[in-house]
Write a protein that holds these residues in place. Structure first.
Motif, PDB file in Angstrom:
ATOM      1  N   ASP A   1       0.845  -1.177   0.000  1.00  0.00           N
ATOM      2  CA  ASP A   1       0.000   0.000   0.000  1.00  0.00           C
ATOM      3  C   ASP A   1       0.891   1.241   0.000  1.00  0.00           C
ATOM      4  N   LEU A   2       0.587   2.184  -0.865  1.00  0.00           N
ATOM      5  CA  LEU A   2       1.427   3.364  -1.021  1.00  0.00           C
ATOM      6  C   LEU A   2       1.363   4.270   0.210  1.00  0.00           C
ATOM      7  N   PRO A   3       2.530   4.801   0.629  1.00  0.00           N
ATOM      8  CA  PRO A   3       2.556   5.705   1.778  1.00  0.00           C
ATOM      9  C   PRO A   3       2.096   7.108   1.385  1.00  0.00           C
ATOM     10  N   TRP A   4       2.024   7.998   2.374  1.00  0.00           N
ATOM     11  CA  TRP A   4       1.774   9.409   2.083  1.00  0.00           C
ATOM     12  C   TRP A   4       2.895   9.920   1.188  1.00  0.00           C
TER      13      TRP A   4
ATOM     14  N   GLY B   1      -2.788   8.008  -1.151  1.00  0.00           N
ATOM     15  CA  GLY B   1      -3.897   7.710  -0.248  1.00  0.00           C
ATOM     16  C   GLY B   1      -4.022   6.253   0.111  1.00  0.00           C
ATOM     17  N   GLY B   2      -2.911   5.509   0.072  1.00  0.00           N
ATOM     18  CA  GLY B   2      -2.949   4.098   0.438  1.00  0.00           C
ATOM     19  C   GLY B   2      -3.309   3.171  -0.701  1.00  0.00           C
ATOM     20  N   GLU B   3      -3.270   3.676  -1.948  1.00  0.00           N
ATOM     21  CA  GLU B   3      -3.570   2.814  -3.089  1.00  0.00           C
ATOM     22  C   GLU B   3      -2.577   1.653  -3.163  1.00  0.00           C
ATOM     23  N   ARG B   4      -3.013   0.573  -3.755  1.00  0.00           N
ATOM     24  CA  ARG B   4      -2.161  -0.608  -3.892  1.00  0.00           C
ATOM     25  C   ARG B   4      -1.177  -0.399  -5.034  1.00  0.00           C
ATOM     26  N   PHE B   5       0.094  -0.699  -4.777  1.00  0.00           N
ATOM     27  CA  PHE B   5       1.132  -0.578  -5.794  1.00  0.00           C
ATOM     28  C   PHE B   5       1.750  -1.948  -6.023  1.00  0.00           C
TER      29      PHE B   5
ATOM     30  N   ALA C   1      10.811   5.086  -2.932  1.00  0.00           N
ATOM     31  CA  ALA C   1      12.080   4.362  -2.899  1.00  0.00           C
ATOM     32  C   ALA C   1      12.310   3.720  -1.536  1.00  0.00           C
ATOM     33  N   MET C   2      12.037   4.456  -0.473  1.00  0.00           N
ATOM     34  CA  MET C   2      12.252   3.924   0.878  1.00  0.00           C
ATOM     35  C   MET C   2      11.299   2.772   1.169  1.00  0.00           C
ATOM     36  N   ARG C   3      10.050   2.873   0.693  1.00  0.00           N
ATOM     37  CA  ARG C   3       9.102   1.773   0.909  1.00  0.00           C
ATOM     38  C   ARG C   3       9.519   0.541   0.124  1.00  0.00           C
ATOM     39  N   LEU C   4      10.041   0.726  -1.080  1.00  0.00           N
ATOM     40  CA  LEU C   4      10.557  -0.408  -1.853  1.00  0.00           C
ATOM     41  C   LEU C   4      11.683  -1.112  -1.082  1.00  0.00           C
ATOM     42  N   ALA C   5      12.605  -0.309  -0.515  1.00  0.00           N
ATOM     43  CA  ALA C   5      13.713  -0.899   0.244  1.00  0.00           C
ATOM     44  C   ALA C   5      13.218  -1.640   1.472  1.00  0.00           C
TER      45      ALA C   5
END
Length: 339
Positions: free
Chosen positions: A138-141, A144-148, A171-175
């Motif tokens: 789920d995408l961060p701010w 809006g939390g959409e699925r990626f 990038a940080m969420r991917l890591a």
């Protein structure tokens, strides 16, 4: 110029050779190929120039630096052995992947002969590379939390977006989400103690530095710090914040050429960038992917590297030359307060 021979302009010559027009200019600057001139003074490539440029492109594809390429074309084989060894390793890796795929097909055919219908997911996986990596979260701010979801992760994956688009958070969420991944932040310095403690790592870094220098790169703490992360034994995936940070244009061009020569089985890299020297849209190959974070905070999307593709113009407008990027480094968007 002979009227019977076919002469091509630089853009057409580059297209037929499978390289960028920028690469052709670099070959010319290094004295490796000399295009003829038309009566109007325009560069043109005839059969001899195209044959020479094709030899250069082939040697570069084997992993030779421009200096090594010049020596080989001059009859000196110095540098061929490590390049051929690396190419052999790449071919063997591809062969292992193909052997695995053949074995999967054989197993599915055996099941089919026994009356077992293969699952759709098993059939779909045949179309992708062996060991395909994918990620979903789920995408961060500021989203809006959409699925990626990202499938078929390539050896080189560019993350691009305008200021405030959320590319750093992506990038940080991917890591955080990808298995065995690490995030390399913007603040990085050469770790001399680590190099002193790890002779094998230092040897790899020194070898890569030498290759990059022959391609015009300038050694610096920023470059060494980046190479230490790239050459170290460690995370299976590396996510790099603004890979061009602290690197001049020739160094950026040499670096991306080096990363491209690693081949399809290389450790995946996610490179945040806004430099057209790193992300040359005319040179993006099949082992590379572009992920755009739109300015309106729509979910990030993969963009095909050709004019007219959805998102292509948005990617192009995010890119700038290294000198422009240097002038605007550290700037943030600002709006005056309402009266």
């Amino acid at each position: 110029m002979s009227s019977s021979a076919q002469y091509l302009n630089p853009s057409e010559a580059a297209r037929r050779l499978g390289v960028s027009a920028k690469a052709l200019r670099l070959y010319e600057q290094r004295g490796l190929v000399a295009p003829v001139r038309t009566a109007a003074g325009w560069r043109a490539y005839g059969p001899e120039e195209m044959a020479r440029a094709a030899e250069i492109a082939a040697l570069r594809a084997l992993g030779l630096s421009l200096a090594q390429t010049a020596r080989v074309l001059g009859g000196d084989p110095q540098g061929l052995e490590p390049a051929l060894a690396a190419h052999q390793a790449s071919l063997e890796d591809r062969a292992r992947q193909l052997a695995g795929a053949v074995e999967k097909v054989r197993g599915l055919r055996t099941d089919l002969a026994q009356g077992k219908t293969p699952a759709a997911a098993d059939l779909a996986r045949l179309a992708g590379p062996a060991g395909e990596i994918s990620v979903a979260f789920d995408l961060p701010w500021p989203w809006g939390g959409e699925r990626f979801e990202l499938r078929d992760i390539r050896p080189i994956n560019y993350i691009i977006g305008s200021l405030g688009s959320g590319k750093t958070r992506l990038a940080m969420r991917l890591a955080e989400t990808l298995p065995d991944a690490a995030f390399l932040p913007l603040e990085r310095t050469a770790d001399s103690a680590r190099l002193a403690a790890d002779p094998a790592l230092k040897a790899r870094v020194d070898a890569t530095l030498a290759w990059l220098a022959e391609d015009g790169a300038t050694a610096s703490d920023a470059l060494v710090a980046l190479l230490v992360a790239l050459e170290a034994e460690g995370p299976a995936i590396l996510v790099v914040d603004m890979v061009e940070q602290g690197l001049d244009e020739p160094t950026q061009e040499a670096l991306i050429a080096h990363l491209r020569r690693r081949g399809p089985g290389a450790r995946p890299l996610f490179l945040m960038t806004r430099s057209c020297a790193i992300l040359d849209l005319a040179a993006v190959g099949p082992d590379e992917a572009i992920i755009l974070c739109p300015a309106n905070h729509a979910p990030p999307t993969r963009v095909a590297p050709y004019p007219g593709a959805p998102g292509y113009e948005a990617v192009a407008t995010c890119l700038a030359s290294p000198d422009v990027r240097a002038r605007t480094e550290g700037l943030i968007a600002w709006r005056p307060p309402a009266a």
